[in-house]
Design an enzyme around this catalytic site. Structure first.
Site, PDB file in Angstrom:
ATOM      1  N   GLU A 244       0.888  -1.163   0.000  1.00  0.00           N
ATOM      2  CA  GLU A 244       0.000   0.000   0.000  1.00  0.00           C
ATOM      3  C   GLU A 244       0.922   1.208   0.000  1.00  0.00           C
ATOM      4  OE1 GLU A 244      -2.823   0.202   3.263  1.00  0.00           O
ATOM      5  OE2 GLU A 244      -2.680   2.396   3.258  1.00  0.00           O
TER       6      GLU A 244
ATOM      7  N   ARG B 120       1.636  10.109   0.584  1.00  0.00           N
ATOM      8  CA  ARG B 120       2.218  11.081   1.510  1.00  0.00           C
ATOM      9  C   ARG B 120       3.426  11.740   0.882  1.00  0.00           C
ATOM     10  NH1 ARG B 120       1.924   8.637   7.588  1.00  0.00           N
ATOM     11  NH2 ARG B 120      -0.134   7.686   7.434  1.00  0.00           N
TER      12      ARG B 120
ATOM     13  N   THR C  20      -3.548   6.529   1.966  1.00  0.00           N
ATOM     14  CA  THR C  20      -3.667   7.952   2.314  1.00  0.00           C
ATOM     15  C   THR C  20      -4.328   8.740   1.174  1.00  0.00           C
ATOM     16  OG1 THR C  20      -1.478   7.607   3.327  1.00  0.00           O
ATOM     17  CG2 THR C  20      -2.473   9.755   3.611  1.00  0.00           C
TER      18      THR C  20
ATOM     19  N   LYS D 225     -11.150  -0.061   6.702  1.00  0.00           N
ATOM     20  CA  LYS D 225      -9.875   0.049   7.399  1.00  0.00           C
ATOM     21  C   LYS D 225     -10.175   0.576   8.802  1.00  0.00           C
ATOM     22  CE  LYS D 225      -5.545   2.671   7.196  1.00  0.00           C
ATOM     23  NZ  LYS D 225      -4.537   3.232   6.294  1.00  0.00           N
TER      24      LYS D 225
END
Ligand SMILES: O=C(O)C(=O)C[C@H](O)[C@H](O)COP(=O)(O)O
Length: 214
Positions: free
Chosen positions: A40, A44, A67, A127
């Site tokens: 994953e 960022r 993210t 999640k």
């Protein structure tokens, strides 16, 4: 979706921050060599799309984007080859854009209200982020009582010391974490160290949830 089944089969989802897309090949090699061909790649860093592209192109790593905060990032992630999208919270805009692309999405949810919001968007696997500070495995077990069909992917604050608490829950289909892919080792292209961390994580998960039952 098949991708979620694949993630469940692997049990662990390495959450990685890539500072330079040129680090991606070494990362991919270490993941494959360690027995966990999953990544994953978090949005960022600016390198995320190119890192996803590089990992997706090799064909042997199940690569997703993490993210993801906006529909535009969904577009970028999917164009780069992400097979799934992970978001820290449940955003209608992000979930709907994923649905338009037909890409699996794991939005974050840690409260009953957030889980209900995800369900209303057609999401049944969420999640659970940040897992450690949101009540951990005990909170997931409590949520699973009313939400019997919901599956959870706890992430955030999970490591070798508490992985077993999450894997003991049938409603936990996979667990995410960065402990097996530390940012500095990824940046150093430290193949052997990464491969060892990944293999150790796989062995630990196997000891708690044998592959035959995955
Ligand atoms: O915001 C997101 O979508 C994320 O990707 C969050 C990460 O999954 C966690 O920050 C990983 O947590 P640690 O394993 O404790 O490092």
């Amino acid at each position: 979706m098949d991708v979620l089944v694949d993630l469940a089969r692997h049990v662990l989802v390495p959450v990685v921050v890539v500072d330079d897309a040129a680090d991606a090949p070494a990362l991919g090699d270490a993941l494959v060599a360690g027995g966990l061909p999953v990544a994953e790649v978090t949005f960022r860093t600016a390198a995320a799309p190119d890192a996803i592209r590089a990992l997706a192109a090799r064909g042997d790593v199940l690569v997703g984007a993490g993210t993801v905060l906006t529909p535009r990032q969904v577009d970028t992630a999917v164009a780069a080859g992400a097979r799934y999208v992970v978001a820290p919270g449940t955003s209608r805009a992000v979930v709907e854009r994923c649905a338009e692309h037909g890409v699996a999405v794991l939005p974050g949810a840690v409260t009953a209200t957030e889980v209900q919001a995800a369900l209303e968007l057609g999401v049944t696997t969420v999640k659970f982020f940040p897992a450690g500070t949101s009540g951990g495995a005990a909170a997931i077990a409590a949520l699973a009582a009313p939400f019997r069909d919901v599956r959870f992917v706890p992430t955030g604050g999970v490591g070798p010391g508490n992985l077993h608490e999450y894997l003991a829950l049938p409603c936990v289909t996979a667990v995410g974490g960065s402990w097996m892919v530390p940012r500095d080792l990824v940046a150093a292209r430290a193949h052997h160290a990464l491969r060892t961390l990944v293999a150790d994580a796989v062995a630990l998960a196997d000891s708690r949830r044998p592959r035959a039952t995955r």
